[in-house]
Design a protein around this motif. Structure first.
Motif, PDB file in Angstrom:
ATOM      1  N   VAL A   1       0.956  -1.201  -0.031  1.00 40.43           N
ATOM      2  CA  VAL A   1       0.097   0.036   0.197  1.00 40.43           C
ATOM      3  C   VAL A   1       1.012   1.246  -0.068  1.00 40.43           C
ATOM      4  O   VAL A   1       1.945   1.100   0.706  1.00 40.43           O
ATOM      5  N   PRO A   2       0.501   2.172  -0.758  1.00 36.53           N
ATOM      6  CA  PRO A   2       1.403   3.511  -0.837  1.00 36.53           C
ATOM      7  C   PRO A   2       1.681   4.018   0.543  1.00 36.53           C
ATOM      8  O   PRO A   2       0.443   4.054   1.330  1.00 36.53           O
ATOM      9  N   TRP A   3       2.574   4.866   0.909  1.00 41.49           N
ATOM     10  CA  TRP A   3       2.974   5.033   2.422  1.00 41.49           C
ATOM     11  C   TRP A   3       3.909   6.152   2.367  1.00 41.49           C
ATOM     12  O   TRP A   3       4.750   6.289   1.307  1.00 41.49           O
ATOM     13  N   GLN A   4       4.307   6.682   3.559  1.00 40.34           N
ATOM     14  CA  GLN A   4       5.407   7.839   3.605  1.00 40.34           C
ATOM     15  C   GLN A   4       6.803   6.999   3.238  1.00 40.34           C
ATOM     16  O   GLN A   4       6.719   6.049   4.191  1.00 40.34           O
ATOM     17  N   GLY A   5       7.563   7.552   2.646  1.00 37.05           N
ATOM     18  CA  GLY A   5       8.983   6.857   2.501  1.00 37.05           C
ATOM     19  C   GLY A   5       9.007   5.645   1.460  1.00 37.05           C
ATOM     20  O   GLY A   5       9.330   5.932   0.224  1.00 37.05           O
ATOM     21  N   GLY A   6       8.383   4.562   1.608  1.00 39.22           N
ATOM     22  CA  GLY A   6       8.150   3.549   0.563  1.00 39.22           C
ATOM     23  C   GLY A   6       6.975   2.883   0.936  1.00 39.22           C
ATOM     24  O   GLY A   6       6.205   3.015   1.728  1.00 39.22           O
ATOM     25  N   PRO A   7       6.619   2.087   0.006  1.00 41.94           N
ATOM     26  CA  PRO A   7       5.236   1.381   0.168  1.00 41.94           C
ATOM     27  C   PRO A   7       5.490   0.398   1.219  1.00 41.94           C
ATOM     28  O   PRO A   7       6.291  -0.118   1.580  1.00 41.94           O
ATOM     29  N   ARG A   8       4.242   0.288   1.872  1.00 44.03           N
ATOM     30  CA  ARG A   8       4.216  -0.550   3.250  1.00 44.03           C
ATOM     31  C   ARG A   8       3.510  -2.000   2.716  1.00 44.03           C
ATOM     32  O   ARG A   8       2.614  -1.829   1.967  1.00 44.03           O
ATOM     33  N   ILE A   9       3.980  -2.996   3.396  1.00 45.03           N
ATOM     34  CA  ILE A   9       3.443  -4.207   3.132  1.00 45.03           C
ATOM     35  C   ILE A   9       2.446  -4.453   4.197  1.00 45.03           C
ATOM     36  O   ILE A   9       2.561  -4.483   5.399  1.00 45.03           O
ATOM     37  N   GLU A  10       1.135  -4.720   3.703  1.00 44.37           N
ATOM     38  CA  GLU A  10       0.043  -4.955   4.464  1.00 44.37           C
ATOM     39  C   GLU A  10       0.061  -6.072   5.358  1.00 44.37           C
ATOM     40  O   GLU A  10       0.471  -7.204   4.857  1.00 44.37           O
ATOM     41  N   GLY A  11      -0.420  -5.798   6.732  1.00 42.85           N
ATOM     42  CA  GLY A  11      -0.794  -6.913   7.652  1.00 42.85           C
ATOM     43  C   GLY A  11       0.534  -7.476   8.194  1.00 42.85           C
ATOM     44  O   GLY A  11       0.662  -8.408   8.942  1.00 42.85           O
ATOM     45  N   CYS A  12       1.596  -6.691   8.292  1.00 43.22           N
ATOM     46  CA  CYS A  12       3.018  -6.826   9.071  1.00 43.22           C
ATOM     47  C   CYS A  12       2.703  -6.480  10.648  1.00 43.22           C
ATOM     48  O   CYS A  12       1.683  -5.888  10.952  1.00 43.22           O
ATOM     49  N   LEU A  13       3.655  -7.016  11.415  1.00 42.96           N
ATOM     50  CA  LEU A  13       3.527  -6.504  12.625  1.00 42.96           C
ATOM     51  C   LEU A  13       3.656  -5.012  12.797  1.00 42.96           C
ATOM     52  O   LEU A  13       3.154  -4.491  13.884  1.00 42.96           O
ATOM     53  N   ALA A  14       4.615  -4.394  12.233  1.00 45.44           N
ATOM     54  CA  ALA A  14       4.607  -2.996  12.380  1.00 45.44           C
ATOM     55  C   ALA A  14       5.571  -2.527  10.973  1.00 45.44           C
ATOM     56  O   ALA A  14       6.078  -3.376  10.414  1.00 45.44           O
ATOM     57  N   ALA A  15       5.639  -1.318  11.161  1.00 45.95           N
ATOM     58  CA  ALA A  15       6.295  -0.581   9.778  1.00 45.95           C
ATOM     59  C   ALA A  15       6.739   0.755  10.167  1.00 45.95           C
ATOM     60  O   ALA A  15       6.195   1.343  11.094  1.00 45.95           O
ATOM     61  N   ILE A  16       8.100   1.013   9.585  1.00 41.82           N
ATOM     62  CA  ILE A  16       8.701   2.360   9.795  1.00 41.82           C
ATOM     63  C   ILE A  16       8.894   3.024   8.262  1.00 41.82           C
ATOM     64  O   ILE A  16       9.670   2.271   7.694  1.00 41.82           O
ATOM     65  N   GLY A  17       8.358   4.232   8.191  1.00 36.24           N
ATOM     66  CA  GLY A  17       8.530   4.670   6.835  1.00 36.24           C
ATOM     67  C   GLY A  17       9.613   5.879   6.977  1.00 36.24           C
ATOM     68  O   GLY A  17       9.741   6.589   7.761  1.00 36.24           O
ATOM     69  N   CYS A  18      10.559   5.563   5.915  1.00 37.31           N
ATOM     70  CA  CYS A  18      11.626   6.592   6.049  1.00 37.31           C
ATOM     71  C   CYS A  18      12.053   7.328   4.682  1.00 37.31           C
ATOM     72  O   CYS A  18      11.617   6.642   3.700  1.00 37.31           O
ATOM     73  N   GLU A  19      12.405   8.581   4.772  1.00 35.19           N
ATOM     74  CA  GLU A  19      13.184   9.073   3.714  1.00 35.19           C
ATOM     75  C   GLU A  19      14.696   8.880   3.866  1.00 35.19           C
ATOM     76  O   GLU A  19      15.076   8.987   4.901  1.00 35.19           O
ATOM     77  N   VAL A  20      15.262   8.426   2.692  1.00 33.26           N
ATOM     78  CA  VAL A  20      16.669   8.306   2.831  1.00 33.26           C
ATOM     79  C   VAL A  20      17.708   9.568   3.201  1.00 33.26           C
ATOM     80  O   VAL A  20      17.368  10.694   2.749  1.00 33.26           O
ATOM     81  N   HIS A  21      18.289   9.231   4.312  1.00 33.92           N
ATOM     82  CA  HIS A  21      19.044  10.284   4.996  1.00 33.92           C
ATOM     83  C   HIS A  21      20.448  10.347   4.470  1.00 33.92           C
ATOM     84  O   HIS A  21      21.261  11.381   4.500  1.00 33.92           O
ATOM     85  N   ALA A  22      21.055   9.234   4.520  1.00 32.00           N
ATOM     86  CA  ALA A  22      22.622   9.103   4.183  1.00 32.00           C
ATOM     87  C   ALA A  22      22.860   7.649   3.863  1.00 32.00           C
ATOM     88  O   ALA A  22      22.244   6.657   4.388  1.00 32.00           O
ATOM     89  N   PHE A  23      23.956   7.502   3.118  1.00 31.07           N
ATOM     90  CA  PHE A  23      24.712   6.269   2.773  1.00 31.07           C
ATOM     91  C   PHE A  23      25.912   6.153   3.389  1.00 31.07           C
ATOM     92  O   PHE A  23      26.700   7.127   3.124  1.00 31.07           O
ATOM     93  N   VAL A  24      26.214   5.208   4.150  1.00 27.80           N
ATOM     94  CA  VAL A  24      27.493   5.416   5.062  1.00 27.80           C
ATOM     95  C   VAL A  24      28.309   3.842   4.342  1.00 27.80           C
ATOM     96  O   VAL A  24      27.500   3.127   4.578  1.00 27.80           O
ATOM     97  N   GLU A  25      29.512   4.210   4.269  1.00 29.81           N
ATOM     98  CA  GLU A  25      30.239   2.975   3.906  1.00 29.81           C
ATOM     99  C   GLU A  25      30.412   2.089   4.883  1.00 29.81           C
ATOM    100  O   GLU A  25      30.749   2.564   6.060  1.00 29.81           O
ATOM    101  N   GLY A  26      30.194   0.822   4.483  1.00 29.12           N
ATOM    102  CA  GLY A  26      30.155  -0.306   5.745  1.00 29.12           C
ATOM    103  C   GLY A  26      31.030  -1.404   5.004  1.00 29.12           C
ATOM    104  O   GLY A  26      30.140  -2.336   5.003  1.00 29.12           O
ATOM    105  N   GLY A  27      32.250  -1.565   4.407  1.00 26.43           N
ATOM    106  CA  GLY A  27      32.616  -2.767   3.982  1.00 26.43           C
ATOM    107  C   GLY A  27      32.028  -3.367   2.477  1.00 26.43           C
ATOM    108  O   GLY A  27      31.691  -2.422   1.713  1.00 26.43           O
ATOM    109  N   ASP A  28      31.208  -4.390   2.677  1.00 27.50           N
ATOM    110  CA  ASP A  28      30.687  -4.857   1.707  1.00 27.50           C
ATOM    111  C   ASP A  28      29.109  -4.451   1.738  1.00 27.50           C
ATOM    112  O   ASP A  28      28.554  -5.022   0.713  1.00 27.50           O
ATOM    113  N   HIS A  29      28.910  -3.550   2.726  1.00 27.35           N
ATOM    114  CA  HIS A  29      27.488  -3.374   3.057  1.00 27.35           C
ATOM    115  C   HIS A  29      27.488  -1.736   2.777  1.00 27.35           C
ATOM    116  O   HIS A  29      28.407  -1.012   3.044  1.00 27.35           O
TER     117      HIS A  29
END
Ligand SMILES: Cc1cc2nc3c(=O)[nH]c(=O)nc-3n(C[C@H](O)[C@H](O)[C@H](O)COP(=O)(O)O)c2cc1C
Length: 186
Positions: free
Chosen positions: A100-128
């Motif tokens: 379902v459309p939501w703030q940040g990204g689409p939300r998957i219906e029926g989950c335990l909980a959800a957190i909608g985010c806008e991208v704030h930063a990409f931080v280098e973390g090795g291979d992630h």
């Protein structure tokens, strides 16, 4: 001493029990979801959350284009969605889910909980990439709220009968006990 290799690291960190989430993001008409356990809350003021995304995952490239993402916490009966979005689904038809459309990204219906985010930063973390999101919206699903857990490479189910209250969030203010640390001895 135990071998210091990536397998031993994975098995050792695997003893840190977590929930299981689906990261979902949208770029134009395209939506992408990925299973992730390397997720955490990061800051209260401002409200930030993070997800560690493998650089080789398609989600990494996708998040560079998407404005945000949602972190969807899976329920105890949603193991199939975890396998499906980890690319480990064997059956011919995908497990049922709805976005379902939501703030940040689409939300998957029926989950335990959800957190909608806008991208704030990409931080280098090795291979992630450590993808930090500024929290835009929160959702808590209907009761009973039973999480899917992941521990030692296996999905697990919580035994709530064993539950005991943790210290109140005011614990930061409470007096702390400082113990003598023999390793600090010079
Ligand atoms: C239980 C579980 C937890 C996972 N956690 C993460 C994670 O935190 N970060 C990550 O990058 N991949 C994680 N993965 C692997 C990705 O879900 C998997 O590589 C996925 O296929 C990547 O999708 P994509 O390449 O389509 O974006 C996890 C897989 C499973 C089964």
């Amino acid at each position: 001493m135990m071998a210091l290799d990536s397998r031993a690291f994975r098995h050792t960190m695997g003893l840190f029990a977590t929930g299981v989430t689906l990261i979902a993001a949208q770029d134009g008409d395209e939506t992408h979801c990925m299973t992730a356990t390397a997720v955490a809350s990061l800051s209260l003021e401002p409200m930030l959350a993070l997800a560690c995304i493998a650089k080789r995952a398609r989600m990494a490239g996708f998040l560079e284009k998407a404005a945000g993402f949602s972190i969807n916490l899976l329920r105890d009966d949603q193991q199939a969605l975890s396998s499906y979005f980890a690319g480990a689904w064997q059956a011919a038809t995908p497990p049922p889910f709805r976005l379902v459309p939501w703030q940040g990204g689409p939300r998957i219906e029926g989950c335990l909980a959800a957190i909608g985010c806008e991208v704030h930063a990409f931080v280098e973390g090795g291979d992630h990439w450590i993808v930090i999101g500024r929290v835009l919206a929160l959702h808590r699903g209907i009761e009973p709220r039973r999480p899917l857990l992941f521990y030692a490479g296996r999905y697990r189910h919580a035994d709530f009968a064993e539950g005991q209250a943790a210290p109140d969030l005011g614990w930061v203010e409470a007096p702390t006990h400082v113990y003598y640390d023999p390793w600090q001895e010079t």
